[in-house]
Design an enzyme around this catalytic site. Structure first.
Site, PDB file in Angstrom:
ATOM      1  N   HIS A  24      47.272  41.102  82.122  1.00 16.77           N
ATOM      2  CA  HIS A  24      47.338  40.412  83.741  1.00 16.77           C
ATOM      3  C   HIS A  24      46.347  39.028  83.701  1.00 16.77           C
ATOM      4  CE1 HIS A  24      49.603  43.570  85.260  1.00 16.77           C
ATOM      5  NE2 HIS A  24      50.028  42.901  86.278  1.00 16.77           N
ATOM      6  N   GLY A  25      45.064  39.160  82.826  1.00 17.40           N
ATOM      7  CA  GLY A  25      44.242  37.867  82.872  1.00 17.40           C
ATOM      8  C   GLY A  25      43.183  38.077  81.951  1.00 17.40           C
TER       9      GLY A  25
END
Length: 483
Positions: free
Chosen positions: A326-327
């Site tokens: 996700h990041g």
């Protein structure tokens, strides 16, 4: 090019009109849709269309090689190298800066500071989604689930099809490529479902998600120390509804647009906040990603086949890596690790409770039904709050902000300027629709599919105008564009 904009509306009308005028020429239609998809992607930054094509070509050539090779060792080598290349490209664009920043902090803390080769890297929009689609294609060819596709054009359309290109759903080749090779046919059901999904998706995003973002979530998370505990509580409930409406709204629009072009995508959200366990939540939330992680990470790690200890390990690693996907931030690492740990704990507790539970003499008795219902309700409330706790880390811009948010619940004497009746009502409305009949949208689509085509078009246009009028000013990008 964002979905809820006039420029996309004009773009889609042109694509819809020309796309269906080419239905008698399947190859011509494919070329046109690939061109339109690359235009859609290049509208943001044309330079990254080359990256999209390069990764597509690598996946296509790997598929051809796997289709021709018979020696297991060579096949493993091809699939392994392809996955490494795909993940390497993703890692460079997404994690290069995060890795060097973290390394710099560690070296500085140890008194070994060095000048590191920092680069200003722009993250290509949608890179995570089309990378995962490419990996799934190559792995499925390797496993024999699908045949290697001989047409580069088909693989290009599969990876670049514009409705799902930048934020999913993650489409499988086995589902999509047979559709683009079948005769193009627009049915009343396609139009009705597309109309309902586009309107519901726009309403979720433009009205509920945007109001909650601009008037509640963004101000509360900007400085949690400046607001009271009630604002913090409503703020995290608001973010739970915002991210659901934002992301499921995008998925609804993407699936609806695909339906209007004659293609069927699978459902990506299934009322996740009515889940009575974390395992159930991940069967309902971002279904295309959770099934991708299951099929291409959890099961290859061993799944639940080699004992409880390894099952817990595999659950944790799958969610931990899902958090990193996700990041590039420690907050996402914590978010993924928390979900992985709680999934393992939930599995352990459930197994122990099953061992301790006495056999029921009357499984259909009234007391049993009441007990099961109460357990189900408690499970929904408990799961929702576990998810909300993890959302604090997911939304916070730093680990320090997340800790400030949690510390704020110690003081309930502060102001509550953001918890207005309007915003609380939007939160309640978003949660209410989690418990409506799950086939409500399909029933609505069935009720309008008999309408004449001009009337359906008028309904879609009028619905868009009403939503546009009700939405706050400005066009906020979808949250998942950054992933």
């Amino acid at each position: 090019m964002l979905f809820p904009t006039l420029e996309f509306g004009i773009f889609f009308l042109i694509v819809f009109t020309i796309g269906w005028s080419l239905r008698a020429s399947p190859e011509g239609r494919k070329y046109f849709l690939v061109g339109a998809s690359y235009l859609f992607y290049g509208w943001w930054d044309w330079r990254f269309t080359g990256l999209l094509f390069a990764t597509t070509l690598i996946n296509y050539l790997a598929g051809l090689a796997l289709g021709r090779l018979s020696r297991p060792g060579l096949r493993k080598l091809v699939v392994g190298l392809t996955v490494v290349v795909d993940l390497g490209v993703l890692a460079f664009f997404k994690y290069y800066g995060f890795f060097l920043t973290s390394l710099d902090e560690v070296l500085t803390a140890l008194g070994l500071h060095r000048d590191l080769p920092f680069l200003e890297i722009i993250l290509p929009i949608g890179i995570s989604f089309f990378t995962f689609q490419g990996i799934s294609y190559v792995v499925d060819v390797y496993r024999g689930h699908i045949a290697a596709e001989r047409s580069l054009l088909d693989v290009m359309l599969f990876k670049s099809f514009f409705p799902q290109l930048v934020a999913g759903p993650i489409v499988r080749a086995a589902d999509f490529i047979p559709q683009i090779n079948a005769p193009a046919r627009l049915t009343r059901e396609h139009v009705a479902i597309g109309t309902v999904l586009v309107l519901t998706g726009l309403a979720k995003k433009m009205v509920i998600a945007n109001y909650l973002a601009t008037e509640l979530v963004d101000p509360v998370f900007f400085d949690p120390t400046a607001v009271g505990a009630l604002d913090l509580l409503v703020g995290i409930y608001g973010y739970a509804v915002q991210i659901y409406c934002d992301f499921s709204g995008y998925s609804d629009i993407a699936i609806g647009i695909a339906a209007l072009l004659g293609y069927r995508f699978r459902e990506n959200f299934d009322q996740p906040y009515r889940a009575s366990s974390l395992q159930d939540f991940w069967r309902r939330w971002h279904i295309s990603l959770s099934t991708w992680l299951r099929d291409y990470l959890y099961i290859p790690l061993g799944g639940s086949r080699y004992g409880e200890a390894k099952t817990y390990r595999n659950l944790f690693l799958t969610m931990f890596l899902g958090g990193i996907w996700h990041g590039a931030a420690w907050t996402f690492v914590v978010w993924g690790a928390f979900h992985g740990a709680m999934l393992g704990l939930e599995r352990f507790v459930r197994a122990k409770l099953d061992e301790l539970a006495p056999p029921h003499a009357d499984e259909e008795g009234l007391l049993t039904k009441i007990g099961n219902f109460a357990q189900h309700v408690v499970g929904i409330v408990w799961t929702f709050h576990l998810v909300c706790f993890a959302w604090i880390f997911f939304r916070s811009d730093s680990f320090g902000t997340a800790l400030d948010y949690l510390k704020g619940f110690a003081d309930w004497t502060g102001s509550h300027d953001h918890a207005t009746p309007f915003l609380v009502g939007l939160v309640a409305l978003g949660l209410f629709f989690q418990f409506t009949p799950r086939n409500l949208g399909r029933e609505l689509a069935l009720s309008i599919r008999a309408l004449p085509a001009p009337l359906l078009g008028l309904l879609l246009g009028a619905g868009i105008l009403v939503i546009w009028a009700a939405a706050p000013e400005g066009v906020a990008p979808f949250i998942y564009f950054q992933f």
